[in-house]
Design a protein around this motif. Structure first.
Motif, PDB file in Angstrom:
ATOM      1  N   PRO A 328       0.723  -0.860   0.280  1.00 13.51           N
ATOM      2  CA  PRO A 328      -0.084  -0.183   0.105  1.00 13.51           C
ATOM      3  C   PRO A 328       0.774   1.428   0.126  1.00 13.51           C
ATOM      4  O   PRO A 328       0.644   2.158  -0.555  1.00 13.51           O
ATOM      5  CB  PRO A 328      -1.160  -0.472   1.404  1.00 13.51           C
ATOM      6  CG  PRO A 328      -0.608  -1.719   1.311  1.00 13.51           C
ATOM      7  CD  PRO A 328       0.229  -1.837   1.340  1.00 13.51           C
ATOM      8  N   HIS A 329       1.614   1.295   1.094  1.00 16.48           N
ATOM      9  CA  HIS A 329       2.945   2.759   0.610  1.00 16.48           C
ATOM     10  C   HIS A 329       3.238   2.808  -0.554  1.00 16.48           C
ATOM     11  O   HIS A 329       3.488   3.780  -0.278  1.00 16.48           O
ATOM     12  CB  HIS A 329       3.679   3.253   1.868  1.00 16.48           C
ATOM     13  CG  HIS A 329       5.430   1.089   1.543  1.00 16.48           C
ATOM     14  ND1 HIS A 329       5.164   0.137   1.743  1.00 16.48           N
ATOM     15  CD2 HIS A 329       5.896   1.740   1.323  1.00 16.48           C
ATOM     16  CE1 HIS A 329       5.800  -0.111   1.752  1.00 16.48           C
ATOM     17  NE2 HIS A 329       6.815   0.711   1.289  1.00 16.48           N
ATOM     18  N   LEU A 330       3.894   1.483  -1.433  1.00 17.69           N
ATOM     19  CA  LEU A 330       4.707   1.882  -2.480  1.00 17.69           C
ATOM     20  C   LEU A 330       3.548   2.474  -3.397  1.00 17.69           C
ATOM     21  O   LEU A 330       3.615   4.156  -4.497  1.00 17.69           O
ATOM     22  CB  LEU A 330       5.166   0.856  -3.255  1.00 17.69           C
ATOM     23  CG  LEU A 330       5.967  -0.054  -2.092  1.00 17.69           C
ATOM     24  CD1 LEU A 330       7.091  -1.195  -2.685  1.00 17.69           C
ATOM     25  CD2 LEU A 330       7.451   1.400  -2.352  1.00 17.69           C
ATOM     26  N   ASP A 331       1.927   2.003  -3.617  1.00 17.33           N
ATOM     27  CA  ASP A 331       1.050   2.311  -4.196  1.00 17.33           C
ATOM     28  C   ASP A 331       0.635   4.339  -3.875  1.00 17.33           C
ATOM     29  O   ASP A 331       0.489   5.014  -4.699  1.00 17.33           O
ATOM     30  CB  ASP A 331      -0.779   1.865  -3.737  1.00 17.33           C
ATOM     31  CG  ASP A 331      -0.464   0.701  -5.078  1.00 17.33           C
ATOM     32  OD1 ASP A 331       0.121   0.053  -5.545  1.00 17.33           O
ATOM     33  OD2 ASP A 331      -1.125  -0.513  -4.511  1.00 17.33           O
ATOM     34  N   MET A 332       0.495   4.226  -2.508  1.00 18.26           N
ATOM     35  CA  MET A 332       0.599   5.462  -2.200  1.00 18.26           C
ATOM     36  C   MET A 332       1.831   7.130  -2.741  1.00 18.26           C
ATOM     37  O   MET A 332       1.663   8.367  -3.055  1.00 18.26           O
ATOM     38  CB  MET A 332       0.547   6.563  -0.886  1.00 18.26           C
ATOM     39  CG  MET A 332      -0.717   5.353  -0.168  1.00 18.26           C
ATOM     40  SD  MET A 332      -0.761   5.262   2.301  1.00 18.26           S
ATOM     41  CE  MET A 332      -0.510   6.924   2.096  1.00 18.26           C
ATOM     42  N   GLN A 333       2.586   5.811  -2.899  1.00 20.75           N
ATOM     43  CA  GLN A 333       3.649   6.918  -2.833  1.00 20.75           C
ATOM     44  C   GLN A 333       4.237   7.346  -4.693  1.00 20.75           C
ATOM     45  O   GLN A 333       3.998   8.784  -5.098  1.00 20.75           O
ATOM     46  CB  GLN A 333       5.000   5.681  -2.995  1.00 20.75           C
ATOM     47  CG  GLN A 333       6.328   6.827  -3.764  1.00 20.75           C
ATOM     48  CD  GLN A 333       7.743   5.694  -2.717  1.00 20.75           C
ATOM     49  OE1 GLN A 333       8.053   5.494  -2.005  1.00 20.75           O
ATOM     50  NE2 GLN A 333       8.479   5.047  -4.087  1.00 20.75           N
ATOM     51  N   ALA A 334       3.445   6.791  -5.330  1.00 20.21           N
ATOM     52  CA  ALA A 334       2.911   7.121  -6.627  1.00 20.21           C
ATOM     53  C   ALA A 334       1.424   8.594  -6.695  1.00 20.21           C
ATOM     54  O   ALA A 334       1.844   9.570  -7.619  1.00 20.21           O
ATOM     55  CB  ALA A 334       2.668   5.910  -7.316  1.00 20.21           C
ATOM     56  N   GLN A 335       1.029   9.117  -5.331  1.00 23.37           N
ATOM     57  CA  GLN A 335       0.608   9.802  -5.514  1.00 23.37           C
ATOM     58  C   GLN A 335       1.009  11.451  -5.743  1.00 23.37           C
ATOM     59  O   GLN A 335       0.771  12.125  -5.620  1.00 23.37           O
ATOM     60  CB  GLN A 335      -0.672   9.699  -4.476  1.00 23.37           C
ATOM     61  CG  GLN A 335      -1.981   7.837  -5.190  1.00 23.37           C
ATOM     62  CD  GLN A 335      -2.252   8.072  -6.599  1.00 23.37           C
ATOM     63  OE1 GLN A 335      -2.752   9.330  -6.627  1.00 23.37           O
ATOM     64  NE2 GLN A 335      -2.424   7.007  -7.154  1.00 23.37           N
ATOM     65  N   PHE A 336       2.507  10.949  -4.790  1.00 20.32           N
ATOM     66  CA  PHE A 336       3.072  12.471  -3.605  1.00 20.32           C
ATOM     67  C   PHE A 336       4.515  12.887  -5.402  1.00 20.32           C
ATOM     68  O   PHE A 336       5.025  11.376  -6.459  1.00 20.32           O
ATOM     69  CB  PHE A 336       3.783  11.660  -2.305  1.00 20.32           C
ATOM     70  CG  PHE A 336       3.300  11.408  -1.596  1.00 20.32           C
ATOM     71  CD1 PHE A 336       2.566  12.503  -0.892  1.00 20.32           C
ATOM     72  CD2 PHE A 336       2.474  10.675  -1.423  1.00 20.32           C
ATOM     73  CE1 PHE A 336       1.739  12.223  -0.149  1.00 20.32           C
ATOM     74  CE2 PHE A 336       2.239   9.704  -0.219  1.00 20.32           C
ATOM     75  CZ  PHE A 336       1.324  10.946   0.584  1.00 20.32           C
ATOM     76  N   LYS A 337       4.104  14.240  -4.952  1.00 21.78           N
ATOM     77  CA  LYS A 337       5.114  14.871  -5.710  1.00 21.78           C
ATOM     78  C   LYS A 337       6.720  14.158  -5.785  1.00 21.78           C
ATOM     79  O   LYS A 337       7.553  14.478  -6.684  1.00 21.78           O
ATOM     80  CB  LYS A 337       4.684  16.230  -5.723  1.00 21.78           C
ATOM     81  CG  LYS A 337       3.743  17.092  -5.816  1.00 21.78           C
ATOM     82  CD  LYS A 337       3.944  18.165  -5.979  1.00 21.78           C
ATOM     83  CE  LYS A 337       2.620  18.596  -6.038  1.00 21.78           C
ATOM     84  NZ  LYS A 337       1.915  20.332  -6.303  1.00 21.78           N
ATOM     85  N   VAL A 338       7.187  14.294  -4.892  1.00 28.22           N
ATOM     86  CA  VAL A 338       8.754  13.837  -4.746  1.00 28.22           C
ATOM     87  C   VAL A 338       9.143  12.689  -4.969  1.00 28.22           C
ATOM     88  O   VAL A 338       9.501  11.863  -4.971  1.00 28.22           O
ATOM     89  CB  VAL A 338       8.522  13.867  -3.052  1.00 28.22           C
ATOM     90  CG1 VAL A 338       8.170  12.636  -2.447  1.00 28.22           C
ATOM     91  CG2 VAL A 338      10.192  13.784  -2.245  1.00 28.22           C
ATOM     92  N   GLY A 339       8.305  11.536  -4.991  1.00 27.20           N
ATOM     93  CA  GLY A 339       8.463   9.673  -5.529  1.00 27.20           C
ATOM     94  C   GLY A 339       9.090   9.064  -4.252  1.00 27.20           C
ATOM     95  O   GLY A 339       8.610   9.401  -3.351  1.00 27.20           O
ATOM     96  N   ASP A 340      10.308   8.381  -4.941  1.00 24.56           N
ATOM     97  CA  ASP A 340      11.022   7.807  -3.703  1.00 24.56           C
ATOM     98  C   ASP A 340      11.684   9.516  -3.608  1.00 24.56           C
ATOM     99  O   ASP A 340      12.311   9.472  -4.090  1.00 24.56           O
ATOM    100  CB  ASP A 340      11.961   6.932  -4.800  1.00 24.56           C
ATOM    101  CG  ASP A 340      13.083   6.210  -3.848  1.00 24.56           C
ATOM    102  OD1 ASP A 340      12.281   6.159  -2.851  1.00 24.56           O
ATOM    103  OD2 ASP A 340      13.827   5.136  -4.595  1.00 24.56           O
ATOM    104  N   PRO A 341      11.009   9.177  -1.588  1.00 25.19           N
ATOM    105  CA  PRO A 341      12.537   9.757  -1.057  1.00 25.19           C
ATOM    106  C   PRO A 341      13.748   9.438  -0.867  1.00 25.19           C
ATOM    107  O   PRO A 341      14.094  10.614  -0.327  1.00 25.19           O
ATOM    108  CB  PRO A 341      12.077   9.728   0.392  1.00 25.19           C
ATOM    109  CG  PRO A 341      11.450   8.555   0.832  1.00 25.19           C
ATOM    110  CD  PRO A 341      10.516   8.097  -1.402  1.00 25.19           C
TER     111      PRO A 341
END
Length: 345
Positions: A328-341
């Protein structure tokens, strides 16, 4: 790409975890005694349940006002354990019925009004019933009129007023000096939780409003020093696995299935609160170009560390349940501008 609201992202995470379909462990369980909880927590109230489109919600009806029920506390009153599992409209508490233990001598309710007066001159205490539960604020007068609401760090408030960072929630009341909560994960603010440098920054009002929704796991306000909170979640998970799997031994023909159920449940209970902390850092980084100096670096570093823990933990969940699924957190990550922190900048 359109931004999904924070509550939608969190719900997506819950649904993804629910997709594992982890069955109830074959351990002793007891229905939560909500009537006893309501009598003890809200004077002259009665228990009431309501069917919502997302499921059944539980309340104490106090003179026509519906007060939210802290399910963990209700179970603690019922069996002495805060662990519970939802099964349809039922809340099943771990263990068997036992007498509710009163707080030890020397502990007591948190004096919110005193805390607000001490921390913020001319401020007053304000409690609000939000959709996710009760929240506590200091109402601070603005310099040019109006007011702002400062979310109260519960562990810090207990430390300031009673000299302890431990607290437990009893409905809308917070009792200092009891329980195991000394940090924000799982509800209510807290300190570094055993290490880590804590830093807070004053954010522009529009950013503070958006991030407060995503940072409920940290009391509604971003801060650094959160990696130890996730480490605490993992440590609690390990202790829970060790304690709970003991009840599986000797169950002929069911021992391995019971063990898998218990282990996966403990892992999921560690994963989601940790993901909520990670989410707070990620939404803050969406405003990276407007953040105070040094804040983005802290948020990125902690999001990277916590994200790696989440990935490892979710891989273990998939292996244990035998149900591979996207994290789930990787699915959510795609919704953020920052991408992979963790990506180099």
């Amino acid at each position: 790409m359109p931004r999904r609201p924070m509550h939608a992202l969190a719900l997506a995470g819950l649904l993804a975890l629910a997709a594992f379909g982890v069955p109830e462990p074959a351990l002793a369980q007891t229905d939560a005694d909500f009537q006893a909880y309501c009598r003890a927590t809200y004077p002259n109230s009665t228990y009431q349940s309501r069917s919502q489109n997302w499921g059944v919600e539980h309340y104490c009806n106090q003179g026509g006002t519906l007060q939210g029920i802290d399910l963990g506390v209700a179970c603690e009153m019922t069996t002495g354990s805060r662990d519970f599992q939802k099964s349809g409209a039922r809340i099943l508490c771990a263990g068997v019925p036992g007498a509710f233990q009163a707080p030890p001598q020397g502990s007591g309710p948190l004096d919110f009004a005193r805390y607000c007066r001490t921390q913020f001159p001319n401020s007053t205490y304000e409690r609000r019933n939000q959709s996710w539960g009760v929240e506590h604020y200091c109402r601070r007068p603005g310099q040019t009129g109006g007011f702002t609401l400062q979310n109260i760090d519960l562990a810090d408030a207990c430390q300031t007023t009673q000299g302890t960072r431990l607290f437990a929630k009893r409905g809308s009341e917070v009792i200092c000096g009891v329980g195991g909560a000394a940090a924000g994960a799982g509800g209510g603010g807290g300190g570094a939780g055993g290490g880590g440098q804590v830093a807070r920054f004053n954010l522009p009002p529009d950013i503070a409003q958006v991030t407060s929704q995503a940072c409920q796991g940290l009391g509604g306000q971003w801060r650094s020093g959160t990696v130890p909170l996730v480490q605490q979640n993992i440590e609690r998970m390990r202790r829970g696995i060790q304690q709970s799997t003991a009840g599986c031994y000797g169950q002929t023909g069911f021992e391995e299935q019971c063990r898998r159920q218990v282990v996966s449940q403990e892992m999921i209970q560690a994963y989601f609160p940790s993901m909520m902390i990670w989410q707070c850092h990620m939404i803050v980084l969406d405003f990276e170009d407007r953040l105070p100096s040094g804040m983005a670096k802290l948020a990125r570093g902690e999001a990277c560390q916590i994200g790696r823990v989440l990935t490892n933990l979710f891989n273990q969940i998939s292996q244990t349940t035998g149900s591979p699924a996207p994290a789930p957190h990787l699915d959510m990550q795609a919704q953020f501008k920052v991408g992979d922190p963790c990506a180099a900048r």
